[in-house]
Design a protein around this motif. Structure first.
Motif, short mmCIF file in Angstrom:
data_model
loop_
_atom_site.label_atom_id
_atom_site.label_comp_id
_atom_site.label_asym_id
_atom_site.label_seq_id
_atom_site.Cartn_x
_atom_site.Cartn_y
_atom_site.Cartn_z
N ALA A 148 12.60 2.87 -0.98
CA ALA A 148 11.74 2.24 -1.98
C ALA A 148 12.09 0.76 -2.15
CB ALA A 148 11.84 2.97 -3.31
N SER A 149 13.38 0.45 -2.11
CA SER A 149 13.82 -0.95 -2.25
C SER A 149 13.36 -1.78 -1.06
CB SER A 149 15.34 -1.01 -2.35
OG SER A 149 15.78 -0.37 -3.51
N TRP A 150 13.44 -1.23 0.13
CA TRP A 150 12.97 -1.96 1.32
C TRP A 150 11.46 -2.18 1.25
CZ3 TRP A 150 15.71 -4.98 4.08
CH2 TRP A 150 17.05 -4.71 4.33
N LEU A 151 10.73 -1.18 0.82
CA LEU A 151 9.28 -1.35 0.67
C LEU A 151 8.97 -2.44 -0.34
CD1 LEU A 151 7.80 2.27 0.59
CD2 LEU A 151 7.43 0.50 2.32
N LEU A 152 9.68 -2.43 -1.44
CA LEU A 152 9.47 -3.44 -2.48
C LEU A 152 9.76 -4.84 -1.94
CD1 LEU A 152 8.73 -4.12 -5.36
CD2 LEU A 152 11.12 -3.70 -6.00
N SER A 153 10.85 -4.99 -1.22
CA SER A 153 11.18 -6.32 -0.68
C SER A 153 10.15 -6.78 0.34
CB SER A 153 12.58 -6.33 -0.08
OG SER A 153 12.67 -5.51 1.05
N ARG A 154 9.66 -5.86 1.19
CA ARG A 154 8.62 -6.23 2.15
C ARG A 154 7.32 -6.61 1.44
NH1 ARG A 154 7.80 -1.28 5.50
NH2 ARG A 154 5.91 -2.37 6.11
N ALA A 155 7.00 -5.88 0.40
CA ALA A 155 5.76 -6.14 -0.33
C ALA A 155 5.81 -7.49 -1.05
CB ALA A 155 5.49 -5.02 -1.32
N MET A 156 6.98 -7.92 -1.44
CA MET A 156 7.12 -9.15 -2.21
C MET A 156 7.25 -10.41 -1.36
SD MET A 156 6.73 -7.85 -5.09
CE MET A 156 7.01 -9.18 -6.20
N LEU A 157 7.40 -10.26 -0.06
CA LEU A 157 7.57 -11.44 0.80
C LEU A 157 6.35 -12.28 0.87
CD1 LEU A 157 9.76 -10.17 3.74
CD2 LEU A 157 10.39 -11.67 1.89
N SER A 169 0.82 -1.19 0.00
CA SER A 169 0.00 0.00 0.00
C SER A 169 0.87 1.26 0.00
CB SER A 169 -0.92 -0.01 1.22
OG SER A 169 -1.66 1.17 1.28
N GLU A 170 1.88 1.26 0.86
CA GLU A 170 2.79 2.42 0.92
C GLU A 170 3.55 2.58 -0.39
OE1 GLU A 170 6.40 4.08 3.75
OE2 GLU A 170 5.10 2.49 4.52
N CYS A 178 5.27 5.22 -5.47
CA CYS A 178 5.72 5.10 -6.87
C CYS A 178 5.30 6.26 -7.78
CB CYS A 178 5.27 3.77 -7.46
SG CYS A 178 6.27 2.39 -6.86
N PRO A 179 4.04 6.64 -7.79
CA PRO A 179 3.66 7.74 -8.70
C PRO A 179 4.31 9.08 -8.33
CG PRO A 179 1.70 6.60 -7.88
CD PRO A 179 2.87 6.07 -7.13
N LEU A 180 4.73 9.21 -7.09
CA LEU A 180 5.30 10.47 -6.63
C LEU A 180 6.83 10.45 -6.59
CD1 LEU A 180 2.88 11.00 -3.61
CD2 LEU A 180 2.67 11.93 -5.91
N PHE A 181 7.41 9.30 -6.91
CA PHE A 181 8.86 9.14 -6.77
C PHE A 181 9.59 10.01 -7.80
CE2 PHE A 181 12.93 6.89 -6.79
CZ PHE A 181 13.12 6.72 -5.43
#
Length: 95
Positions: free
Chosen positions: A86-95, A68-69, A74-77
């Motif tokens: 952003a990388s940490w968020l991506l890794s958490r989202a993919m677990l 969600s975060e 992403c659209p505002l990056f």
């Protein structure tokens, strides 16, 4: 979470019926991050199945929160954005 709720959750997550366990897990996951602190207290339960289910529930809640975060970020990056965050968020989202 009240004591009787904890006892009920432990009992339901210990159930032999996988459909019951899945329903309880879904309902707990749907409570989101608000339930995480209370669910973490159940990680000390003696029953290894309950601990395993709680770990899975907490991981799914974290993954959904990160996703969600990330969808907001992403659209505002921008080019000078925090790529590490952003990388940490991506890794958490993919677990």
């Amino acid at each position: 979470m009240l004591l009787h709720q904890k006892e009920a959750i432990v009992k339901l997550l210990s159930d032999d019926d996988p459909l019951t366990v899945d329903l309880v897990k879904k309902q707990l996951i749907d409570q989101g991050a608000e339930a995480s602190a209370e669910l973490q207290k159940l990680l000390g339960e003696k029953n290894p199945n309950v601990r395993r289910h709680i770990t899975q529930i907490l991981a799914e809640i974290d993954s959904r929160e990160a996703s969600s975060e990330l969808s907001i970020l992403c659209p505002l990056f921008q080019e000078e954005g925090d790529i590490e965050h952003a990388s940490w968020l991506l890794s958490r989202a993919m677990l």
